[in-house]
Scaffold this active site. Sequence first.
Site, mmCIF file in Angstrom:
data_model
loop_
_atom_site.group_PDB
_atom_site.id
_atom_site.type_symbol
_atom_site.label_atom_id
_atom_site.label_comp_id
_atom_site.label_asym_id
_atom_site.label_seq_id
_atom_site.Cartn_x
_atom_site.Cartn_y
_atom_site.Cartn_z
ATOM 1 N N ASP A 67 0.874 -1.182 0.000
ATOM 2 C CA ASP A 67 0.000 0.000 0.000
ATOM 3 C C ASP A 67 0.906 1.225 0.000
ATOM 4 O O ASP A 67 1.722 1.391 0.924
ATOM 5 C CB ASP A 67 -0.887 -0.036 1.253
ATOM 6 C CG ASP A 67 -1.980 1.018 1.192
ATOM 7 O OD1 ASP A 67 -1.715 2.121 0.671
ATOM 8 O OD2 ASP A 67 -3.098 0.733 1.643
ATOM 9 N N VAL A 68 0.761 2.080 -1.003
ATOM 10 C CA VAL A 68 1.683 3.215 -1.135
ATOM 11 C C VAL A 68 1.557 4.211 0.010
ATOM 12 O O VAL A 68 2.404 5.097 0.166
ATOM 13 C CB VAL A 68 1.512 3.957 -2.485
ATOM 14 C CG1 VAL A 68 1.842 3.049 -3.655
ATOM 15 C CG2 VAL A 68 0.117 4.565 -2.624
ATOM 16 N N ASN A 94 0.678 4.339 -11.499
ATOM 17 C CA ASN A 94 -0.701 4.375 -12.003
ATOM 18 C C ASN A 94 -1.731 4.548 -10.899
ATOM 19 O O ASN A 94 -2.888 4.857 -11.171
ATOM 20 C CB ASN A 94 -0.977 3.066 -12.764
ATOM 21 C CG ASN A 94 -2.423 2.947 -13.214
ATOM 22 O OD1 ASN A 94 -2.877 3.728 -14.044
ATOM 23 N ND2 ASN A 94 -3.168 1.999 -12.639
ATOM 24 N N TYR A 160 -9.045 15.649 -5.722
ATOM 25 C CA TYR A 160 -8.521 14.830 -6.827
ATOM 26 C C TYR A 160 -7.756 15.720 -7.815
ATOM 27 O O TYR A 160 -6.626 15.403 -8.209
ATOM 28 C CB TYR A 160 -9.675 14.099 -7.515
ATOM 29 C CG TYR A 160 -9.266 13.171 -8.634
ATOM 30 C CD1 TYR A 160 -8.721 11.913 -8.362
ATOM 31 C CD2 TYR A 160 -9.416 13.546 -9.971
ATOM 32 C CE1 TYR A 160 -8.338 11.061 -9.384
ATOM 33 C CE2 TYR A 160 -9.048 12.695 -11.007
ATOM 34 C CZ TYR A 160 -8.514 11.459 -10.708
ATOM 35 O OH TYR A 160 -8.135 10.616 -11.737
ATOM 36 N N LYS A 164 -3.680 15.693 -8.674
ATOM 37 C CA LYS A 164 -3.127 15.422 -10.008
ATOM 38 C C LYS A 164 -2.303 16.610 -10.522
ATOM 39 O O LYS A 164 -1.295 16.431 -11.212
ATOM 40 C CB LYS A 164 -4.264 15.084 -10.980
ATOM 41 C CG LYS A 164 -4.975 13.756 -10.650
ATOM 42 C CD LYS A 164 -4.035 12.550 -10.731
ATOM 43 C CE LYS A 164 -4.780 11.238 -10.634
ATOM 44 N NZ LYS A 164 -3.907 10.073 -10.773
HETATM 45 N N1 LIG Z 1 -10.202 5.587 -15.698
HETATM 46 C C1 LIG Z 1 -10.324 6.851 -16.038
HETATM 47 O O1 LIG Z 1 -11.290 7.292 -16.632
HETATM 48 C C2 LIG Z 1 -9.226 7.794 -15.655
HETATM 49 C C3 LIG Z 1 -9.255 9.110 -16.135
HETATM 50 C C4 LIG Z 1 -8.227 9.963 -15.769
HETATM 51 C C5 LIG Z 1 -7.196 9.501 -14.970
HETATM 52 N N2 LIG Z 1 -7.210 8.220 -14.531
HETATM 53 C C6 LIG Z 1 -6.118 7.760 -13.674
HETATM 54 O O2 LIG Z 1 -5.694 6.479 -14.096
HETATM 55 C C7 LIG Z 1 -5.188 5.767 -12.969
HETATM 56 C C8 LIG Z 1 -5.836 4.444 -12.684
HETATM 57 O O3 LIG Z 1 -6.667 3.984 -13.645
HETATM 58 P P1 LIG Z 1 -7.138 2.484 -13.590
HETATM 59 O O4 LIG Z 1 -8.170 2.400 -14.640
HETATM 60 O O5 LIG Z 1 -5.985 1.558 -13.612
HETATM 61 O O6 LIG Z 1 -7.827 2.389 -12.107
HETATM 62 P P2 LIG Z 1 -8.125 1.130 -11.230
HETATM 63 O O7 LIG Z 1 -8.878 1.627 -10.037
HETATM 64 O O8 LIG Z 1 -8.753 0.067 -12.068
HETATM 65 O O9 LIG Z 1 -6.675 0.606 -10.788
HETATM 66 C C9 LIG Z 1 -5.915 1.255 -9.815
HETATM 67 C C10 LIG Z 1 -5.242 0.225 -8.953
HETATM 68 O O10 LIG Z 1 -4.544 0.936 -7.926
HETATM 69 C C11 LIG Z 1 -4.675 0.200 -6.724
HETATM 70 N N3 LIG Z 1 -4.504 1.084 -5.573
HETATM 71 C C12 LIG Z 1 -5.357 2.025 -5.111
HETATM 72 N N4 LIG Z 1 -4.867 2.588 -4.002
HETATM 73 C C13 LIG Z 1 -3.679 1.982 -3.760
HETATM 74 C C14 LIG Z 1 -2.707 2.133 -2.737
HETATM 75 N N5 LIG Z 1 -2.895 2.990 -1.724
HETATM 76 N N6 LIG Z 1 -1.583 1.374 -2.787
HETATM 77 C C15 LIG Z 1 -1.408 0.471 -3.791
HETATM 78 N N7 LIG Z 1 -2.313 0.269 -4.785
HETATM 79 C C16 LIG Z 1 -3.446 1.020 -4.760
HETATM 80 C C17 LIG Z 1 -6.082 -0.378 -6.759
HETATM 81 O O11 LIG Z 1 -6.196 -1.504 -5.900
HETATM 82 C C18 LIG Z 1 -6.232 -0.719 -8.235
HETATM 83 O O12 LIG Z 1 -5.900 -2.068 -8.494
HETATM 84 C C19 LIG Z 1 -5.402 6.631 -11.758
HETATM 85 O O13 LIG Z 1 -4.228 7.315 -11.445
HETATM 86 C C20 LIG Z 1 -6.493 7.563 -12.216
HETATM 87 O O14 LIG Z 1 -6.516 8.742 -11.464
HETATM 88 C C21 LIG Z 1 -8.198 7.359 -14.847
#
Ligand SMILES: NC(=O)c1ccc[n+]([C@@H]2O[C@H](COP(=O)([O-])OP(=O)(O)OC[C@H]3O[C@@H](n4cnc5c(N)ncnc54)[C@H](O)[C@@H]3O)[C@@H](O)[C@H]2O)c1
Length: 263
Positions: A67-68, A94, A160, A164
């Site tokens: 967990d980050v 990510n 949020y 970012k």
């Molecule tokens: N999906 C969109 O529409 C969108 C749009 C703009 C930006 N983003 C950005 O893209 C990134 C993620 O997209 P995604 O589709 O992979 O999301 P997702 O939620 O499917 O995957 C993110 C992963 O991060 C893990 N995670 C969350 N908190 C954590 C922590 N504290 N420590 C370790 N792992 C952790 C989660 O368990 C998950 O598996 C994010 O940074 C999000 O802000 C997404």
Amino acid sequence: MSGRLSGKRAVVVGAGQSPGDTEGNGRAISRIFSEQGAALLLVDRKGESARETASICAGEAHVLEADVVDLDAGDAIARAANELLGGIDILVYNVGVGDRYDGPSDRLTEEAWDRILGVNLTGARRCFGACLPVMRQSGAGLIVAISSLAAIAPSTMFAYSVSKAGLDRLVQSTAYHEAANGVRCNAILPGLMQTPMAIEGQSLRRGIPRDDLIAERAKAVPMGHMGTAVDTAMAALFLASDEARFITGVLLPVDGGSSVKIA
Ligand SMILES: NC(=O)c1ccc[n+]([C@@H]2O[C@H](COP(=O)([O-])OP(=O)(O)OC[C@H]3O[C@@H](n4cnc5c(N)ncnc54)[C@H](O)[C@@H]3O)[C@@H](O)[C@H]2O)c1
């Protein structure tokens, strides 16, 4: 294995995904990096979800549950990468979370602010800080951070978008300071994407049926449809490849023209 990332060692932090019908950004990045020959360390607080990602990878893929938010997470990641991969050529940050209690300042809770900033920004700083010395040792490296269009667009999700925007500055400062060390650092700003985090997540939060939400979001994009996780992954692949060897400090929107509309 041959490919555009052949011989590269990549760490993907946030390599699992939220539950849903489509692929998330972290999973798509991991899958496509693996198809292109990279050996992977897949990090996620949900070990099971990262293991699912590993199961669809084409080659070497190790999993670390971390967990980050934990103070020693960055060091644990760097240590595991050294032990399992023998170093780090590419770090993808990510991880990113929203919160239903995020909003304009009169609605935003202290807990939501702390959680979002802690995961999206402090977690990134911690991972960069721990992995950079490993990259410097080999005189080359690349960081790709998955930011968001919310960093540059008006947003009601105050915490949020601030997290970012902070991440973008962290990326550009890192790019500047690490350039002489051969380490590049770039951010991708996804716009409206069809991923579980966005669709299933928002549909639940806003109480909107899935299909209505998809139609609403598609209409808001100048190209008339949302992007997918593969679009994010392809941008990451380009930035991670040697073809982008002179590109650093860039904030790259992947958004079907949404940022042009905002401008
Ligand atoms: N999906 C969109 O529409 C969108 C749009 C703009 C930006 N983003 C950005 O893209 C990134 C993620 O997209 P995604 O589709 O992979 O999301 P997702 O939620 O499917 O995957 C993110 C992963 O991060 C893990 N995670 C969350 N908190 C954590 C922590 N504290 N420590 C370790 N792992 C952790 C989660 O368990 C998950 O598996 C994010 O940074 C999000 O802000 C997404």
